[in-house]
Design an enzyme around this catalytic site. Structure first.
Site, PDB file in Angstrom:
ATOM      1  CB  ALA A  38      -0.915  -0.010   1.218  1.00  8.59           C
ATOM      2  CB  THR A  42       9.235   1.400   5.804  1.00 12.77           C
ATOM      3  OG1 THR A  42       9.668   0.294   5.013  1.00 12.77           O
ATOM      4  CG2 THR A  42       9.542   1.123   7.274  1.00 12.77           C
ATOM      5  N   GLY A 271      19.263  -1.369  13.697  1.00  3.30           N
ATOM      6  CA  GLY A 271      19.426  -0.425  12.596  1.00  3.30           C
ATOM      7  C   GLY A 271      18.697  -0.856  11.330  1.00  3.30           C
ATOM      8  CG  HIS A 443       4.164  33.619  29.485  1.00  8.33           C
ATOM      9  ND1 HIS A 443       5.149  32.850  30.066  1.00  8.33           N
ATOM     10  CD2 HIS A 443       3.305  33.958  30.485  1.00  8.33           C
ATOM     11  CE1 HIS A 443       4.907  32.738  31.358  1.00  8.33           C
ATOM     12  NE2 HIS A 443       3.798  33.412  31.630  1.00  8.33           N
TER      13      HIS A 443
END
Length: 464
Positions: A38, A42, A271, A443
């Site tokens: 699809a 990944t 990895g 802020h």
């Protein structure tokens, strides 16, 4: 055999490939994109998106568990439970919606999607094995966007209780004991998520530190969080194999002694590597840079009309890098004069705490020969962080000492991933410390830490 012709063929519909195809379609280029899964690659299907969904669910469950006991907010909750199958279904629903979205965008921009695994016969020809039989595509230009695959340890082949990140995102129940091999971002992201969902997690890392691409200052809050979650981290420890029953990982500790770690599942995250097989690379006359395809600043390979983008071209293996490359190459094919000259490609590690880096770290700046000014502002002095119970972490700015040009920005803390755009924009715009310090930041927000870090580097932080 069916035959098709186009001006641009994109092999791989991951983030880089589908963005290249969409942009090409927008520019009126006759484009075909090929992939056997699809659209989304990944990242969308078994990587970035589903992992973040799982991480979010784990965080919400941890909050629920936290509120069953004594807490400073005074919230009381009954004992929560987790139906992981329902969580996975929700995750799959998000992936499905995004798959459909990408498919719709390709169609909207008149890009033809050929579903099947493609193999390059030469620099202009691709044969795709589809459900309806083989299809031959002749193209004037080709973009190789085949992505990457998980690295496999020879002594620990995937199967049974040994899983990759792909299987870890689709488990039917939370493993009682999860052993993670690899202390990088994938292993720690998923290990942390499962620890929050109730797994007893052990991380096995062969090196002497976790997240070795980051400096200790950035990883210290992450290490503290791992400890708080009850995750055991075994550094300098090597995975050797599994027991005959597959219910324990055999490791070698720093003293050279072997021990067994009981495991319901063993997650291997050592990895990823470029996907260089099964698409005909061996039949192309491409110059390689080690194990990846060599490219120039236009993503051109050594073959005329053949481009390569994303993980196939090596580090950094990041979806947003691939996207930027894909967009650029589509414009080059259309006749535009473009080069890839990015000052900043941000990277985010979605651990607890999150880590964001953009540009050079203090050590990298020093190695590059710069004398620097460094400003660090802790979230312990930030009002918004206090109200979020997120006082761990900081924002750090690295600038040249001679002219205050910002070279790099890093942050670690809760939710800091959302600061990545501001960090990258500052670097791409060539901001100096004064530019950041002089920009009014809302802020109360965590982004004030960015302004305060710049002020600190200038010698006059206001809130520390």
């Amino acid at each position: 055999m069916s035959k098709l012709k186009c001006k641009l063929l994109v092999l791989g519909a991951g983030p880089g490939g589908y963005v290249a195809a969409i942009r090409a379609g927008q520019l009126g280029i006759d484009t075909i994109i090929v992939d056997g899964q699809a659209p989304g690659g990944t990242c969308l299907n078994v990587g970035c998106i589903p992992s973040k969904a799982l991480i979010h669910a784990a965080e919400e469950f941890e909050k629920a568990v936290h509120f069953t006991g004594d807490n400073v907010l005074g919230i009381s909750a009954s004992t929560p439970s987790l139906d992981l199958s329902k969580t996975i279904a929700w995750k799959d629903g998000i992936v499905g919606r995004l798959n459909s979205g990408v498919t719709g965008l390709l169609k909207k921009n008149k890009v033809k999607l050929v579903v099947g695994w493609g193999r390059m016969e030469d620099g202009k020809t691709c044969i795709v094995e589809t459900d309806d039989g083989p299809v031959t595509i002749q193209a004037e230009n080709v973009i190789l966007a085949t992505g990457s695959v998980p690295v496999e340890i020879p002594s620990l082949p995937y199967g049974g209780n040994i899983i990759s990140s792909t299987e870890a995102l689709s488990l039917d129940k939370v493993p009682e004991k999860l052993v993670v091999i690899g202390g990088g971002y994938i292993g720690l992201e998923l290990g942390t998520a499962y620890a929050k969902m109730g797994s007893k997690v052990t991380v096995v890392e062969a090196m002497d530190s976790i997240l070795s691409q980051y400096d200790t200052e950035l990883t210290k809050p992450v290490a503290a969080s791992l400890k708080q979650l009850g995750i055991d981290v075994l550094l300098g420890t090597k995975a050797k194999g599994v027991t005959d029953k597959g219910d324990a990982l055999i490791v070698e500790n720093p003293d050279g002694e072997e021990q067994q770690l009981a495991a319901s599942k063993i997650l291997v995250t050592v990895g990823r590597r470029a996907k260089t097989e099964d698409f005909g690379l061996e039949g192309l006359d491409l110059t390689m840079n080690g194990r990846v395809v060599a490219i120039n600043d236009k993503c051109e390979t050594s073959m005329r009309g053949v481009y390569a983008i994303g993980d196939l071209t090596g580090e950094p293996m990041l979806a947003h890098r691939a996207m930027a490359q894909g967009e650029m190459v589509a414009e080059i094919v259309s006749g535009m004069n473009r080069t890839f000259d990015k000052v900043s490609i941000p990277a985010v590690c979605f651990t607890d705490s999150e880590i964001v880096t953009a540009g050079l770290s203090p050590d990298e700046a020093k190695a590059a020969g710069y004398e620097t000014k460094i400003g660090l502002f802790p979230f312990a002095a930030n009002g918004r962080a206090m109200t979020m119970e997120a006082e761990s972490g900081f924002v750090r700015v690295v600038a040249r000492a001679d002219n205050d040009l910002v070279l790099g920005i890093q942050a670690v803390g809760k939710g800091v991933a959302e600061l990545s755009a501001a960090f990258s924009l500052a670097l791409e715009m060539g901001a100096c410390l004064q530019d950041i310090a002089g920009t009014i930041h809302a802020h109360p927000t965590q982004s004030e830490g960015f302004q305060e870090a710049a002020l600190k580097a200038l010698g006059h932080a206001l809130h520390i």
